[in-house]
Motif scaffolding. Structure first.
Motif, PDB file in Angstrom:
ATOM      1  N   ARG A 121      63.959  71.703  41.373  1.00  0.00           N
ATOM      2  CA  ARG A 121      63.934  72.453  40.165  1.00  0.00           C
ATOM      3  C   ARG A 121      64.965  72.011  39.390  1.00  0.00           C
ATOM      4  O   ARG A 121      65.908  71.906  40.105  1.00  0.00           O
ATOM      5  N   THR A 155      68.390  79.299  37.798  1.00  0.00           N
ATOM      6  CA  THR A 155      66.824  78.972  37.008  1.00  0.00           C
ATOM      7  C   THR A 155      66.357  79.838  38.477  1.00  0.00           C
ATOM      8  O   THR A 155      67.012  79.390  39.864  1.00  0.00           O
ATOM      9  N   ILE A 157      62.125  79.570  39.136  1.00  0.00           N
ATOM     10  CA  ILE A 157      60.859  78.901  38.575  1.00  0.00           C
ATOM     11  C   ILE A 157      59.776  79.054  39.451  1.00  0.00           C
ATOM     12  O   ILE A 157      59.947  78.496  40.474  1.00  0.00           O
ATOM     13  N   SER A 195      58.181  83.694  30.954  1.00  0.00           N
ATOM     14  CA  SER A 195      59.674  83.832  31.020  1.00  0.00           C
ATOM     15  C   SER A 195      60.826  84.220  30.465  1.00  0.00           C
ATOM     16  O   SER A 195      60.061  85.458  29.048  1.00  0.00           O
ATOM     17  N   THR A 233      60.850  75.018  30.310  1.00  0.00           N
ATOM     18  CA  THR A 233      61.037  73.840  31.281  1.00  0.00           C
ATOM     19  C   THR A 233      61.297  72.657  31.242  1.00  0.00           C
ATOM     20  O   THR A 233      62.165  71.897  32.027  1.00  0.00           O
ATOM     21  N   ALA A 280      55.209  74.798  36.319  1.00  0.00           N
ATOM     22  CA  ALA A 280      55.890  74.475  37.526  1.00  0.00           C
ATOM     23  C   ALA A 280      55.561  73.761  38.577  1.00  0.00           C
ATOM     24  O   ALA A 280      56.514  73.631  39.590  1.00  0.00           O
TER      25      ALA A 280
END
Length: 572
Positions: A121, A155, A157, A195, A233, A280
């Protein structure tokens, strides 16, 4: 808990590992990977340790609960109730830890997750699956900023959902600013959002150049699901260096052992296109493991990683899959890192009925046929009310040509599977691993999986997390859902399909050896002489329903995690 003084090699000496050096060297290197990713030589963890005065649930039916476990050179040499007998197994005095009555279980095996994605990530990835309010989110992020350099992104995710928060919403820009005034923050749920970001993150995203930016960010920090989240992202991913990925791999391992999860069967990723359409669950399937292999090569690996290779070939001939099968080895490696099978996809999911003759079904059958002919294990996933029918009927067609009954083919997730198809799969030598992904967003009409039916059926069955895109990685959250049927909103949605607490932890330990196969089956998941010394000592007595209520299950973690007799997590 207390312990006697430690003697002997350092943890770094013990963890020096030759994790698949050949596989790393053969892969196309990431920028900056260099020789580190291919470093090899050495052995898996091999410590000398005695755990005493515990309530140790071994998952061994012959000796289910003991107070003493002794581990010599990484393997268990004694389980019982006599420390004096345990000490006779050693020439030199081992390290000894008094558990002071705490509950311990074998190291948790997660037979279907995505820890490699988690480790890759962008930013300082911060799991939020254990947060239950916006205030909890703020506290978690604030703690993370003490580690992340000023200006670095914090972050999260995937792996959480706003349904788990008291407020039933994502934090706002102002709330994230209050938690991290000197760090940009980016939180995204599921595969593609929605998000949210804070002021520093908003400034970054709105200045992203090129055709894939900028990102549209609302005044409250909101970023819409889909294309806008994809752009955000992607902008963060493009900043990742190989060192960032190595740090992320270490962070993912540390998080796992803090929960007591010591073995992970990773299920790969969708092949990334370096475009906003990536979600993701996308990464470079051919290079995503290199940061982990580099960390293992440095002697810093603190979990056992088992690797499935995911294939979603678009061409009818499944050329890439064919090359994988010809040029890689299943179950190759050592006790720390080992290859597995093909999955959780062999090709895009087929439609029911499998005999329809559609191009997609023919492509899936050809791919699965290649796997069977090469005699590899295969794993596929089922999320709908019909896909398991196509997959299991397809298994039967392939079995008639290339027998698979000894290969342990698996169907995962199965929220809607029916017992007639469970019986068909069992007759083919197959198994099922279940995940509680419905915990986050399930409803009474979209619940499952049918834990009780599957446990009573007798098919090989294991628990997994599928963490962390649409599900938490925390096994104790999954145990909560499996034993209560209650979702994150507090609604009972799966109440007629419950497991007992004992069953849930057995499915996360002893039963999951079946899904690893090979030498792992008889080496992991049970605390007994001859097995590898992986132990999780818990902060609460999971088995005591009187003192540990249902809601308390979600608060369980490990205060001491042992891998091969080496302490890899200590929060005492």
């Amino acid at each position: 808990m207390s312990e006697t003084p430690r003697r002997g090699p350092t943890r770094r000496d013990l963890l020096r590992s030759g994790a698949l050096a050949g596989a790393a060297a053969a892969a196309a290197p990431m920028a900056g990977a260099g020789a580190a990713a291919a470093h090899g030589g050495g052995t898996a963890p091999a410590g000398d340790l005695i755990l005493t005065n515990g309530e140790i649930h071994t998952m061994d039916r012959r000796d289910p609960v003991v107070s003493v476990v002794a581990i010599r050179d990484g393997e268990i040499v004694y389980t019982g109730d006599k420390e004096s007998h345990a000490r006779k197994e050693f020439t030199d005095p081992p390290r000894a830890i008094d558990l002071r009555g705490k509950t311990a279980v074998p190291g948790i095996i997660d037979c279907h997750n995505h820890i490699v994605l988690m480790g890759n990530r962008p930013g300082y990835h911060t799991p939020l699956e254990n947060a239950y309010s916006v205030a909890d989110v703020q506290s978690t992020i604030r703690a993370r900023t003490r580690v992340a350099p000023a200006g670095a992104f914090v972050t999260t995710i995937g792996g959480f959902h706003f349904n788990q928060f008291e407020e039933r919403r994502l934090p706002s820009l102002a709330e994230l600013d209050a938690a991290a005034p000197h760090h940009p923050v980016y939180l995204s749920i599921g595969f593609t959002g929605p998000s949210v970001t804070n002021s520093l993150g908003k400034a970054f995203f709105e200045s992203v150049p090129g055709p894939d930016g900028p990102v549209t960010v609302g005044a409250d920090g909101a970023i819409a699901a889909g294309q806008q989240t994809g752009r955000a992202t992607l902008a963060l991913r493009r900043q990742l260096t190989f060192e960032d990925r190595r740090r992320g791999a270490r962070d993912a391992m540390r998080y796992a052992v803090s929960l007591g999860v010591t073995t992970h069967l990773d299920q790969g990723a969708f092949q990334a296109a370096d475009a906003p359409s990536d979600g993701a669950a996308h990464e470079d399937n051919y290079r995503m493991h290199l940061p982990f292999l580099s960390v293992f090569g440095d002697g810093d690996g603190i979990v056992r990683l088992r690797i499935n290779f995911l294939h979603m070939d678009a061409d009818p001939a499944s050329v890439a899959l064919g090359e994988r099968l010809r040029n890689a080895f299943p179950f190759f490696g050592n006790d720390l890192v080992r290859t597995g099978g093909i999955g959780e996809f062999v090709a895009p999911v087929p439609s029911d009925p499998i005999t329809s003759g559609s191009p997609g079904n023919l492509r899936w059958l050809e791919a699965a046929r290649k796997v069977a002919q090469a005699r590899w294990r295969a794993e596929v996933h089922s999320l709908s009310t019909t896909d398991f029918k196509a997959e299991i009927d397809g298994f039967a067609l392939i079995n008639a040509e290339f027998p698979i009954t000894d290969l342990r083919w698996v169907v995962g997730h199965v929220p809607s599977i029916t017992e007639d198809y469970v019986d068909k799969l069992k007759a083919l030598g197959g198994g099922i691993n279940v995940t509680g992904f419905r915990y986050f967003a399930g409803t009474p009409t979209a619940a499952g999986p049918p834990y009780r039916m599957l446990a009573d059926n007798g098919i090989p069955l294991g628990m997994s997390s599928d963490g962390m895109q649409i599900a938490p990685m925390n096994p104790w959250v999954h145990a909560y859902y499996a034993t209560t049927g209650v979702n994150a909103l507090g609604v009972a949605i799966n109440g007629n399909q419950l497991l007992t607490r004992q069953e849930a932890v057995e499915l996360y330990t002893r039963a999951n050896g079946w899904f690893l196969g090979g030498v792992d089956e008889d080496r992991l998941g049970v605390l007994a002489p001859g097995r590898l010394g992986d132990v999780a000592v818990l902060n609460r007595d999971y088995f005591d329903r009187r003192r540990v209520g249902d809601a308390d299950l979600k608060k369980i973690n490990s205060v001491l995690t042992v891998l091969g007799g080496v302490v890899v997590h200590d929060a005492r």
